[in-house]
Design an enzyme around this catalytic site. Structure first.
Site, short mmCIF file in Angstrom:
data_model
loop_
_atom_site.label_atom_id
_atom_site.label_comp_id
_atom_site.label_asym_id
_atom_site.label_seq_id
_atom_site.Cartn_x
_atom_site.Cartn_y
_atom_site.Cartn_z
N SER A 1 0.84 -1.21 0.00
CA SER A 1 0.00 0.00 0.00
C SER A 1 0.87 1.26 0.00
CB SER A 1 -0.98 0.00 1.17
OG SER A 1 -0.32 0.22 2.39
N MET B 1 10.59 -6.75 4.17
CA MET B 1 10.67 -7.36 5.50
C MET B 1 12.01 -8.04 5.79
SD MET B 1 7.88 -6.26 6.50
CE MET B 1 7.64 -7.02 8.11
N HIS C 1 8.72 3.22 8.96
CA HIS C 1 8.52 2.35 10.11
C HIS C 1 7.24 2.79 10.85
CE1 HIS C 1 9.47 -0.32 13.37
NE2 HIS C 1 9.19 0.66 14.20
C1 GRF Z 1 3.86 -0.71 6.85
O1 GRF Z 1 3.19 -0.74 8.07
C2 GRF Z 1 5.24 -0.12 7.01
O2 GRF Z 1 5.30 0.84 8.00
C3 GRF Z 1 6.07 -1.31 7.40
O3 GRF Z 1 5.54 -2.38 6.66
C4 GRF Z 1 4.18 -2.13 6.34
C5 GRF Z 1 4.06 -2.23 4.87
O4 GRF Z 1 2.75 -2.10 4.41
N1 GRF Z 1 7.47 -1.07 7.13
P1 GRF Z 1 2.45 -2.02 2.87
O5 GRF Z 1 3.02 -3.29 2.23
O6 GRF Z 1 3.13 -0.80 2.32
O7 GRF Z 1 0.97 -1.95 2.72
#
Ligand code: GRF
Length: 204
Positions: free
Chosen positions: A13, A90, A109
């Site tokens: 997202s 991740m 973050h």
């Molecule tokens: C988000 O909460 C971001 O802060 C963390 O991982 C999540 C990723 O969400 N680093 P998305 O894949 O961008 O929806």
């Protein structure tokens, strides 16, 4: 125009918020490539939909971490990437990539660093009982969530919040500040002095 490379592992997202910001004209940049470690990442669909090249690179296909991040750095360099954006990637980024893109890798973050680094920043905030949390865009260094802070947004934490409800509130802010931080970078308004990021106003 700024050339961006995005690394994402999941739903994407934040990746979408960057695409939207470019499409609306708020951010003068182009995403040259999406690199993912996860063949099932929904981010890949988003890339396809917007005509962005997507590459899947799985760490297990490489001899070691260094080889993996060398390859990623190579793919990014090949496409003229100037800024690397970690949008829900991740993994702890390896040295070869950090060396190649010193102060040119941004991460988002879901907490107000240096509070609640690592995984599940939103759950950590709920469990701790803080009244404010939020999100942080920072440059990436060799440790986890320790690099120079670029911008932060705060959100309230309510007594009846769950990890999910707080995550949702924080995510809305993520989608605002991440494209904004990239925009500041694209306008040459970010400088790093030691571990401090100085944001220049448009006129300074
Ligand atoms: C988000 O909460 C971001 O802060 C963390 O991982 C999540 C990723 O969400 N680093 P998305 O894949 O961008 O929806």
């Amino acid at each position: 125009m700024l050339t961006i490379g995005v690394l994402a592992s999941g739903r994407g997202s934040n990746f979408q918020s960057i695409i939207n910001s470019i499409d609306s004209g708020a951010l003068r940049a182009e995403v040259a490539v999406l690199i993912t470690d996860n063949p099932d990442a929904y981010a890949i669909e988003r890339a396809k939909k917007h005509g962005i090249e997507a590459i899947i690179l799985k760490p297990k296909d490489f001899a070691d971490r260094d080889a993996y991040y060398l390859r990623i750095a190579g793919e990014l360099k090949k496409r003229g990437v100037e800024l690397v954006v970690l949008a829900g990637f991740m993994r702890v980024v390896g040295k070869p990539l950090i060396k190649e893109f010193q102060n040119r890798i941004m991460n988002i973050h879901p907490a107000l660093l240096p509070s609640f680094p690592g995984l599940h920043g939103q759950k950590q905030a709920v469990d701790y009982g803080v009244k404010l949390s939020g999100c942080t865009v920072h440059f990436v260094d060799e440790d986890v969530d320790t690099g120079p802070v670029i911008i932060q947004a705060e959100v309230p934490v309510y007594d009846d919040d769950t990890e999910d409800s707080l995550s949702e509130r924080i995510l809305k802010q993520e989608h605002i500040i991440f494209p904004y931080a990239i925009r500041l970078f694209s306008e040459g308004r970010i400088s790093v002095e030691g571990r401090k990021v100085i944001l220049k106003t448009k006129s300074s």
